[in-house]
Design an enzyme around this catalytic site. Sequence first.
Site, mmCIF file in Angstrom:
data_model
loop_
_atom_site.group_PDB
_atom_site.id
_atom_site.type_symbol
_atom_site.label_atom_id
_atom_site.label_comp_id
_atom_site.label_asym_id
_atom_site.label_seq_id
_atom_site.Cartn_x
_atom_site.Cartn_y
_atom_site.Cartn_z
ATOM 1 N N ALA A 189 0.840 -1.195 0.000
ATOM 2 C CA ALA A 189 0.000 0.000 0.000
ATOM 3 C C ALA A 189 0.876 1.246 0.000
ATOM 4 O O ALA A 189 1.878 1.322 0.707
ATOM 5 C CB ALA A 189 -0.910 0.007 1.226
ATOM 6 N N GLY A 220 7.861 -1.350 27.010
ATOM 7 C CA GLY A 220 7.526 -0.008 27.468
ATOM 8 C C GLY A 220 8.188 1.074 26.657
ATOM 9 O O GLY A 220 8.464 2.160 27.170
ATOM 10 N N TYR A 240 8.166 3.533 22.952
ATOM 11 C CA TYR A 240 7.193 4.553 22.558
ATOM 12 C C TYR A 240 5.906 3.946 22.003
ATOM 13 O O TYR A 240 4.811 4.458 22.266
ATOM 14 C CB TYR A 240 7.820 5.549 21.578
ATOM 15 C CG TYR A 240 8.023 5.040 20.168
ATOM 16 C CD1 TYR A 240 7.069 5.265 19.192
ATOM 17 C CD2 TYR A 240 9.181 4.348 19.801
ATOM 18 C CE1 TYR A 240 7.250 4.810 17.900
ATOM 19 C CE2 TYR A 240 9.364 3.903 18.518
ATOM 20 C CZ TYR A 240 8.394 4.127 17.568
ATOM 21 O OH TYR A 240 8.566 3.669 16.291
ATOM 22 N N ILE A 241 5.989 2.839 21.259
ATOM 23 C CA ILE A 241 4.769 2.223 20.728
ATOM 24 C C ILE A 241 3.937 1.648 21.862
ATOM 25 O O ILE A 241 2.715 1.871 21.940
ATOM 26 C CB ILE A 241 5.115 1.129 19.697
ATOM 27 C CG1 ILE A 241 5.791 1.744 18.473
ATOM 28 C CG2 ILE A 241 3.865 0.365 19.281
ATOM 29 C CD1 ILE A 241 6.280 0.719 17.460
ATOM 30 N N ALA A 251 5.180 -5.187 21.685
ATOM 31 C CA ALA A 251 5.752 -3.959 21.125
ATOM 32 C C ALA A 251 7.180 -3.805 21.636
ATOM 33 O O ALA A 251 7.482 -2.933 22.452
ATOM 34 C CB ALA A 251 4.906 -2.751 21.527
ATOM 35 N N GLY A 300 9.921 -3.519 19.604
ATOM 36 C CA GLY A 300 10.804 -2.973 18.582
ATOM 37 C C GLY A 300 10.488 -3.497 17.195
ATOM 38 O O GLY A 300 9.550 -4.288 17.004
ATOM 39 N N ALA A 311 9.642 8.329 10.714
ATOM 40 C CA ALA A 311 9.092 8.604 9.388
ATOM 41 C C ALA A 311 9.653 9.889 8.790
ATOM 42 O O ALA A 311 10.005 9.944 7.602
ATOM 43 C CB ALA A 311 7.572 8.679 9.458
ATOM 44 N N HIS A 357 0.942 35.841 22.712
ATOM 45 C CA HIS A 357 0.415 35.575 24.054
ATOM 46 C C HIS A 357 -1.107 35.496 23.996
ATOM 47 O O HIS A 357 -1.738 36.297 23.313
ATOM 48 C CB HIS A 357 0.825 36.699 25.008
ATOM 49 C CG HIS A 357 0.259 36.540 26.384
ATOM 50 N ND1 HIS A 357 0.774 35.653 27.290
ATOM 51 C CD2 HIS A 357 -0.800 37.143 26.984
ATOM 52 C CE1 HIS A 357 0.077 35.722 28.418
ATOM 53 N NE2 HIS A 357 -0.885 36.624 28.247
#
Length: 475
Positions: free
Chosen positions: A42, A187, A189-190, A276, A278, A327, A451
């Site tokens: 895709a 634990g 980021y994903i 998750a 890696g 990305a 501001h």
Amino acid sequence: MVVGDIATGTEVLVIGAGPGGYVAAIRAAQEGLDTTLVEKDAYGGVCLNRGCIPSKALITGSGLAHEAGNAEFMGVHADPAVDLGKMVEWKDGVVDRLTGGVEKLCKANGVNLVEGTASFVDEHTVRVAHGGEGQGSESIEFEHAIVATGSRPIQIPGLEFEAEHVWTSADALDADVVPDRLGIVGGGYIGMELATTYAKLGADVTVVEMLDDILDPYEDDVKRIVRKRAEELGVEFRFGEGASGWSEGGDGGYLLHAETEAGEESTYGVDKILVAVGRRPVTDGLDLENAGIETDDRGFIETDDRTRTAVEHVHAVGDVAGEPMLAHAASKEGIVAAEVIAGEPAAMDQRAIPAAVFTDPEIGTVGMTEGEAEADGFDPVVGEMPFNASGRAMTTGHTEGFVRIVADEETEFVLGGQIVGPEASELIAEIALAVEMGATLEDVAATVHTHPTLAEAVMEAAENARGQAIHTLNR
């Protein structure tokens, strides 16, 4: 060329239409090069279809529901009902619009699109097998190639993805029902983004992590704020344990097995298990050896700062070329590759590539930490602005976290920054620009910021580093 093959030629062949590949193809075509882009699945790659975009859609949806249901302190009383199937349907619509846009952009820029799976025949030829019975294959000769085949999730022995209840991150983004109990292995980021998302959707979330904290290698004071917030959302952490498998549970669910280095075993009741831990590069089937290209011991293709492999006319960009596996880094590498091929003096500058984690609160970083600056020979000066002193942060109800900016004390050149708090993923762009352009603390501090905005915290952090902050105490 095998009998029956169609033989064609191109100046630039790009393999993979993810954020590295399609950007490289478009830029190469803009440079006036005859460009062919081969994609087997895709357009948009994992990022648009099963990663960055769909995850942020669900993060937004779950966050909106949670905010509405927890705003009594603002005088807002609501008990929102979440239809996860409808949310996923909306997410899929966003994905379809973006992936369709990528295909149109490629065509509009004159990129030749080929659907199929590419493998190297030699250092100037690939064979593309077209999907479907009787579709055949074709050989494409090229002057230059860009490999942008991305990565896939790492599997753990005993937690293979073939089991319906063992999820990849893509499975977690396509679920139409919130599991009562979700076990997350990893634990990083994903894992943490999806832990936050599913906790807000009502799942009981348990994170099993081999290390002694989440989000390695972010700084301790950054991780602490994210971990505390996750615990407030009901996420439970089991540190120092490695997941080892699963078994049937007596309640119709499953047991997630984990053990410490000392051999102490634990089990946790779950309904789904998200693995998750890696990602690894996708190079199988490419037959890289036919082009004279070798991978390192982790399977990544080694490149120089101009994205060239050991075979100079073959480039590699994105996850397949290793860290930072982001990305936006892949897209920049794709641009560099195309411009190098076109004869321009392009090269990667890793110092100014930001990173973001879309947890609650968000994390944004770029460049050096204070410790890294010291290790690199600088005498760093650091400035901070806490969000609990920001008027705009107070009006959003999100005052956790801070902006930190790191600079060289003698020259005041900005070396990096770390942000944890509301909209950190957006705010980090200003510090990234400062690093990229060689801006000083004075440049950032002297720039008038609107501001009331969260961005004022970046200005205040720069002023704090100079001992001139107005809205926070100077160090």
